[in-house]
Write a protein that holds these residues in place. Structure first.
Motif, PDB file in Angstrom:
ATOM      1  N   PHE A 249      56.832 -10.670  23.646  1.00  0.00           N
ATOM      2  CA  PHE A 249      57.537 -10.175  22.993  1.00  0.00           C
ATOM      3  C   PHE A 249      58.613  -8.974  23.803  1.00  0.00           C
ATOM      4  CE2 PHE A 249      58.049 -12.166  18.542  1.00  0.00           C
ATOM      5  CZ  PHE A 249      57.151 -13.033  19.282  1.00  0.00           C
ATOM      6  N   HIS A 250      57.769  -8.063  24.119  1.00  0.00           N
ATOM      7  CA  HIS A 250      58.547  -6.708  25.237  1.00  0.00           C
ATOM      8  C   HIS A 250      59.284  -7.007  26.207  1.00  0.00           C
ATOM      9  CE1 HIS A 250      58.986  -2.654  26.645  1.00  0.00           C
ATOM     10  NE2 HIS A 250      57.955  -3.062  27.383  1.00  0.00           N
ATOM     11  N   GLU A 251      58.274  -7.974  27.119  1.00  0.00           N
ATOM     12  CA  GLU A 251      58.816  -8.479  27.960  1.00  0.00           C
ATOM     13  C   GLU A 251      60.592  -9.376  28.389  1.00  0.00           C
ATOM     14  OE1 GLU A 251      58.466  -7.565  31.314  1.00  0.00           O
ATOM     15  OE2 GLU A 251      56.441  -6.042  30.794  1.00  0.00           O
ATOM     16  N   GLU A 252      59.929 -10.419  27.196  1.00  0.00           N
ATOM     17  CA  GLU A 252      61.421 -11.345  26.898  1.00  0.00           C
ATOM     18  C   GLU A 252      62.187 -10.350  26.297  1.00  0.00           C
ATOM     19  OE1 GLU A 252      61.476 -13.629  28.590  1.00  0.00           O
ATOM     20  OE2 GLU A 252      60.209 -14.335  29.275  1.00  0.00           O
ATOM     21  N   HIS A 253      62.409  -9.149  25.543  1.00  0.00           N
ATOM     22  CA  HIS A 253      63.037  -8.637  24.212  1.00  0.00           C
ATOM     23  C   HIS A 253      63.048  -9.373  23.449  1.00  0.00           C
ATOM     24  CE1 HIS A 253      66.218  -6.077  23.296  1.00  0.00           C
ATOM     25  NE2 HIS A 253      67.295  -6.913  23.472  1.00  0.00           N
TER      26      HIS A 253
ATOM     27  N   ARG B 232      61.309 -17.591  24.162  1.00  0.00           N
ATOM     28  CA  ARG B 232      61.017 -17.267  25.541  1.00  0.00           C
ATOM     29  C   ARG B 232      59.675 -16.524  25.579  1.00  0.00           C
ATOM     30  NH1 ARG B 232      66.115 -15.518  28.121  1.00  0.00           N
ATOM     31  NH2 ARG B 232      67.448 -17.495  27.678  1.00  0.00           N
TER      32      ARG B 232
ATOM     33  N   LEU C  18      62.946  -8.627  20.956  1.00  0.00           N
ATOM     34  CA  LEU C  18      62.177  -8.074  19.279  1.00  0.00           C
ATOM     35  C   LEU C  18      64.251  -6.745  19.093  1.00  0.00           C
ATOM     36  CD1 LEU C  18      60.028  -5.051  19.132  1.00  0.00           C
ATOM     37  CD2 LEU C  18      60.250  -6.908  20.588  1.00  0.00           C
ATOM     38  N   GLN C  19      64.459  -6.651  18.414  1.00  0.00           N
ATOM     39  CA  GLN C  19      65.488  -5.900  18.643  1.00  0.00           C
ATOM     40  C   GLN C  19      65.606  -4.738  17.228  1.00  0.00           C
ATOM     41  OE1 GLN C  19      69.496  -7.429  18.564  1.00  0.00           O
ATOM     42  NE2 GLN C  19      68.871  -9.191  20.520  1.00  0.00           N
TER      43      GLN C  19
ATOM     44  N   GLY D  53      63.218  -4.859  14.502  1.00  0.00           N
ATOM     45  CA  GLY D  53      61.472  -5.325  15.413  1.00  0.00           C
ATOM     46  C   GLY D  53      61.061  -5.616  13.773  1.00  0.00           C
TER      47      GLY D  53
ATOM     48  N   LEU E  10      48.073  -3.877  24.658  1.00  0.00           N
ATOM     49  CA  LEU E  10      49.101  -5.714  23.685  1.00  0.00           C
ATOM     50  C   LEU E  10      48.097  -6.560  23.764  1.00  0.00           C
ATOM     51  CD1 LEU E  10      52.308  -3.628  24.568  1.00  0.00           C
ATOM     52  CD2 LEU E  10      51.595  -3.519  22.107  1.00  0.00           C
TER      53      LEU E  10
ATOM     54  N   GLN F 129      52.176  -9.624  21.957  1.00  0.00           N
ATOM     55  CA  GLN F 129      53.028  -8.462  21.740  1.00  0.00           C
ATOM     56  C   GLN F 129      53.535  -8.652  23.624  1.00  0.00           C
ATOM     57  OE1 GLN F 129      49.620  -5.687  20.883  1.00  0.00           O
ATOM     58  NE2 GLN F 129      50.653  -5.974  18.836  1.00  0.00           N
TER      59      GLN F 129
ATOM     60  N   ASN G 255      65.138 -15.449  22.887  1.00  0.00           N
ATOM     61  CA  ASN G 255      64.002 -14.646  23.799  1.00  0.00           C
ATOM     62  C   ASN G 255      62.824 -14.694  22.572  1.00  0.00           C
ATOM     63  OD1 ASN G 255      66.344 -14.278  25.445  1.00  0.00           O
ATOM     64  ND2 ASN G 255      66.397 -11.951  24.546  1.00  0.00           N
TER      65      ASN G 255
ATOM     66  N   VAL H 236      55.448 -12.320  15.174  1.00  0.00           N
ATOM     67  CA  VAL H 236      54.244 -12.227  16.634  1.00  0.00           C
ATOM     68  C   VAL H 236      52.421 -12.829  16.036  1.00  0.00           C
ATOM     69  CG1 VAL H 236      52.270 -11.001  17.709  1.00  0.00           C
ATOM     70  CG2 VAL H 236      54.736 -10.523  17.600  1.00  0.00           C
TER      71      VAL H 236
ATOM     72  N   THR I 231      58.779  -9.110  13.735  1.00  0.00           N
ATOM     73  CA  THR I 231      58.475  -8.837  14.514  1.00  0.00           C
ATOM     74  C   THR I 231      56.650  -9.224  14.216  1.00  0.00           C
ATOM     75  OG1 THR I 231      59.939  -7.308  15.561  1.00  0.00           O
ATOM     76  CG2 THR I 231      57.607  -7.912  16.942  1.00  0.00           C
TER      77      THR I 231
END
Lengths: 771, 158
Positions: free
Chosen positions: B91-95, B144, B97-98, B100, B84, B88, B141, B107, B103
């Motif tokens: 975005f995964h680590e900081e949650h 972040r 997206l819900q 998506g 990734l 990307q 998020n 990004v 997204t």
């Protein structure tokens, strides 16, 4: 067992972050044609002629139809919640045949080889309308002599809930707060526009839809179109948000099924955003007349609510039920002996309303939380203090409220104390006093919202007593595969909530298997054969609990097989962290070993089937009651009317938390949507019934630049009504935040004689309130 | 019909297109690049943001013919050899997206924003992403994640 409660990063993210998604509009089938709908430009009119013949001859056009072409087969879109015996449920043809009742109602359609040609051909369709008077104002609609939306008149129903003697409570009350609040009409605005694809082999039908409710949809489409239920498969692939707006049985879903039958081709329809603003059901739209009676010390004697709820032009899936859900929430977290709720559902020539994040509960919470601030102001009490004097104390749970619900657990004191401390309440109050004294043009306001909500919809018996057409159970199944991996099928249908992650955490703990060894399947009626889908903060509370119940059954089966293999009695087998052991020994078998042994079936005990899987259908005993305290500080420029949220603190109690990351995300997004209602969003119709906010340029969804960082924290009072102790979190933020923001604005302006600002509290409205 | 040459995520295409065809429809309907979604019809939401010769554009507001001769990068072209992109991953680590749906655009817009402002403050992130709407996350998020992604990208490209 440590999965539940940890901030697992989501399984869903991988495909969403790399574009390997399955949105409905992404899909193409061989020979697929595109559908476009011609929509009424009139709010109310008789259709005197529709001529699609010119469209039929255009290049690339496969078919063009008017409403009359569907008249025999299209049925009527369903309303599943007839709240009273004498409710008026008008016929609701998916495509209008003789009369249109809102701008955007479909009157004709084109099926063509690509989406551009389909759109072009709409221009060649001729429709003649004979205008009828629009009906736009609820109060006017109920007067004698008003033009009628439907032959039966403009009143859809009345519904009453009463407890105690409200007349007596109001009579001679030392304090009487009498207010009218407008819950403006909102457009839910899920980021993914609706899309539908349908195909048929001539006998069976498959429908893909951007829906929250594949199971309910399948049943309702079968009933509406006459396609037998077992010949209809509904798939909700990746779905890009819903917020209630995809909790619907839509005209386009019905018509796409009929179009694939008529044309013999797969068809797809995808709405544009401006089409969606017109025709995705709207939310809220109520006029709330609230009268609160209190003693001189601020204790509440009773509450009366007179509610007008705009149904729009038709009753859709749960349109009339939305204000009824609110009936149980106007009393909020407060004790009182008398309550009277009267609701009238009113037809207008606008898009129908239906569930939107919170569905009835945000409206009710707004009213009571606004009125509590008014009561505090009237008595010159701190708004926190007036709430303390009235709320249910933690030692009083379980508590049956004046509206008849039994709140199982909660601790309003703890959540409030935590919020006050995080917020720096006393310091901000001091700054507010200072700015008032200085006559600072930028005034500080502090808003309080101590909310609760009824979630985990819902006990089926309660739904039955409220005349809802279905139950509130949820289904889950768990199957061990030969390699020891686990497939979970859930009946709830996620569209951003993270079921694949959270359910994996629950199953990992319950079965003692690795988180990554669990996969969660959903949203396809051919695979997930039974479900009630996702809405009402119910997925975890009912659906997650159903998955847990299925795990328990799997373990019971495995225990018998383990006992046989380990040559002991089932009662001598104990289970821990994925291994079944003979009590007091090291002799054991893992659940993975037992899965393989069950698959091989070489040596199973007599009478035990060769499968390690189980289903469970769970019906909750009670609703769940998340609660919390939200505090908002706003700076209001009294010269321009501009509002800026300076800080926002949310302390929520959603019971046990399966994944804190997901919970926090839900709270953040919920707050943002509630702030949207407070400050920015409103669906506006003009005097002719045209929607003026039909695009994203006109309907203001908050951007990152409009919002602050939210400070969130939690208290944890487990729900007693389910084994996970969970309460649900999908709607909490939205329910809490709208009154917190508006209370803050009014608090800032109260010394200037302002006691209300109508939502959305735009700079212009604030400026006018001050002028 | 005009004939255009366009490179999308490293693959060269030659296509005959109607002059009115939107770039996003070329990507989605013709080239099967469905990772880039469409969220509105007034260029407000930003869901369809892609990089055109390295700069972010809303692909619903660009005609395919205008992209003739250009190189397009979509969300599908960001991950290299299965790894990734730092944004990307952030975005995964900081949650961040819900559902998506926003997204991909979020990004791509974030990556473009960092070209001008590699160490953005919270406020500049919020203003920089004003043209990209999200209905799920409340943006906390996302902010972040962009900050984290910026830090990770700075480490990668000194």
């Amino acid at each position: 067992m440590t999965e539940v409660g940890t901030a697992r990063r989501r399984k869903e993210d991988a495909r969403l972050l790399t574009g390997r998604t399955q949105w409905t509009d992404n899909m193409q089938l061989p020979g697929m044609a595109y559908v476009a709908f011609l929509r009424s430009p009139m709010a109310h009119a008789r259709i005197t002629r529709v001529d699609v013949s010119a469209a039929r001859g255009l290049p690339g056009v496969i078919a063009a139809y008017a409403g009359a072409d569907f008249a025999e087969e299209q049925g009527s879109l369903p309303c599943a919640w007839p709240v009273s015996e004498d409710i008026v449920i008008p016929d609701h043809p998916p495509m209008a045949v003789s009369e249109v009742r809102y701008v955007g109602e479909a009157v004709a359609c084109v099926v063509a080889t690509d989406r551009y040609k389909a759109a072009d051909a709409l221009d060649a369709i001729e429709v003649d309308y004979e205008p009828l008077p629009p009906v736009l104002d609820m109060n006017d609609a109920l007067t004698e002599g008003s033009p009628k939306v439907h032959e039966a008149g403009n009143q859809a129903f009345t519904w009453r809930l009463t407890q105690g003697d409200v007349d007596a409570a109001l009579r001679d009350a030392p304090v009487l707060i009498d207010r009218t609040y407008i819950q403006q009409r909102l457009i839910p605005t899920a980021m993914e526009p609706r899309a539908v694809m349908a195909t048929s082999d001539g006998e069976s039908f498959t429908l893909w839809s951007a829906t929250q409710i594949p199971h309910v949809l399948r049943l309702m489409l079968a009933l509406t179109t006459g396609i037998p239920e077992h010949k209809l498969r509904v798939i909700a692939p990746d779905v890009g948000g819903g917020f209630g707006s995809k909790l619907q049985v839509t005209a386009e879903e019905v018509l796409c099924l009929l179009l694939t039958r008529k044309t013999g081709r797969p068809v797809k329809w995808t709405e544009s955003r401006s089409e969606g603003n017109l025709t995705v059901h709207h939310g809220r739209d109520q006029i709330q007349h609230v009268t609160l009676a209190a003693e001189a010390d601020g204790r509440i004697r009773g509450l009366r609510v007179e509610l007008l709820a705009d149904m729009g032009a038709y009753l859709m899936l749960v349109t009339p039920g939305v204000p009824i859900l609110g009936a149980f929430m106007f009393n909020g977290i407060y004790k009182m002996d008398a309550y009277d709720f009267n609701c009238t559902g009113v037809f207008t020539t606008k898009m129908p309303t239906d569930a939107y994040r919170g569905a009835g509960r945000p409206e009710a919470t707004y009213a009571i939380e606004r009125v509590m601030d008014e009561l505090a102001a009237e008595l010159n009490l701190d708004p926190i203090e007036v709430r303390r004097r009235n709320w249910i104390r933690h030692e009083e749970f379980p508590y049956t409220t004046v509206a008849g619900l039994t709140y199982d657990s909660g601790n309003y004191e703890a959540a409030t104390d935590k919020a006050l401390s995080l917020f720096g309440y006393d310091k901000l109050r001091a700054e507010q006093g200072d700015r008032r004294d200085r006559g600072d043009p930028v005034q500080l306001g502090i808003g309080v919202s101590t909310y609760t909500e009824m979630c985990g919809l819902a006990p089926s018996r309660v739904l039955g007593s409220l005349s809802y057409g279905a139950g509130g159970w949820e289904h889950g199944s768990v199957r061990m595969l030969p390699t020891g991996k686990v497939e979970v099928v859930t009946g709830s249908s996620p569209h951003g909530q993270g079921h694949e992650t959270a359910w994996s955490q629950i199953v990992a703990d319950a079965l003692g298997v690795p988180f990554d060894d669990v996969s969660v399947i959903h949203g396809d009626t051919a695979i997930s054969h039974k479900g009630m889908d996702t809405y009402g903060s119910r997925s975890l509370v009912v659906g997650g609990v159903a998955v847990l119940a299925a795990c328990e059954k799997v373990k019971e089966k495995a225990r018998k097989i383990a006992a046989h293999v380990l040559e002991c009695a089932p009662d001598d087998v104990e289970f821990s962290e994925g291994t079944f052991r003979v009590r007091g020994t090291d002799s054991g078998k893992t659940i993975q070993e037992l899965s393989l042994a069950t698959f091989a079936a070489h040596d199973l005990p007599d009478g035990v089937e060769a499968r390690l899987d189980a289903d469970a259908t769970v019906d909750p005993d009670n609703f769940s009651f998340p609660h919390g305290t939200h505090l908002c500080a706003v700076e209001v420029d009294t010269e321009t009317g501009m509002t800026k949220i300076r800080s926002y603190v949310a302390v929520d109690d959603v019971g046990k938390v399966v994944n804190p990351l997901i919970v926090e995300g839900q709270v953040h997004g919920g707050i943002a949507q509630g702030v949207g209602q407070a400050l920015y969003e409103e669906a506006v119709y003009d005097a002719e019934g045209n929607l003026l906010t039909s695009t994203m340029a006109d309907y203001l969804v908050p951007s990152a630049a409009d919002l602050p960082a939210f400070v969130t924290d939690r208290t944890e009072t487990p729900a007693t009504s389910n084994p996970l102790g969970v309460k649900g979190v999908g709607e909490a933020g939205t329910i809490a935040s709208t009154p917190a923001v508006v209370n803050a604005i009014v608090d800032a302006l109260r010394p200037r004689g302002v006691h209300d600002v109508q939502m959305p509290c735009t700079p212009e409205r604030i400026w006018r309130a001050l002028s | 019909m005009p004939r255009i040459a366009i490179t999308v995520d490293g693959i060269a295409y030659e296509e005959e297109v109607e002059p009115r065809l939107l770039l996003v429809h070329l990507l989605r309907d013709r080239l099967g690049k469905t990772g880039t979604p469409i969220g509105c019809d007034t260029s407000n939401c930003g869901a369809c943001t892609v990089l055109l010769d390295g700069k972010s554009v809303k692909s619903c507001s660009v005609l395919a013919v205008q992209a003739d001769g250009s190189a397009i990068t979509t969300i599908e072209g960001l991950a290299a050899n299965g790894t990734l992109h730092p944004m990307q991953r952030a975005f995964h680590e900081e949650h961040a997206l819900q559902c998506g749906y926003c997204t991909p655009g979020m990004v791509m817009a974030a990556i473009d924003m960092l070209r001008d402002d590699p160490e953005p403050s919270e406020e500049s992130i919020r203003h920089g992403l004003e043209g990209n709407l999200c209905r799920c996350t409340g943006y906390c998020n996302i902010v972040r994640a962009v900050r984290r992604g910026a830090q990770d990208m700075a480490v990668k490209t000194p």
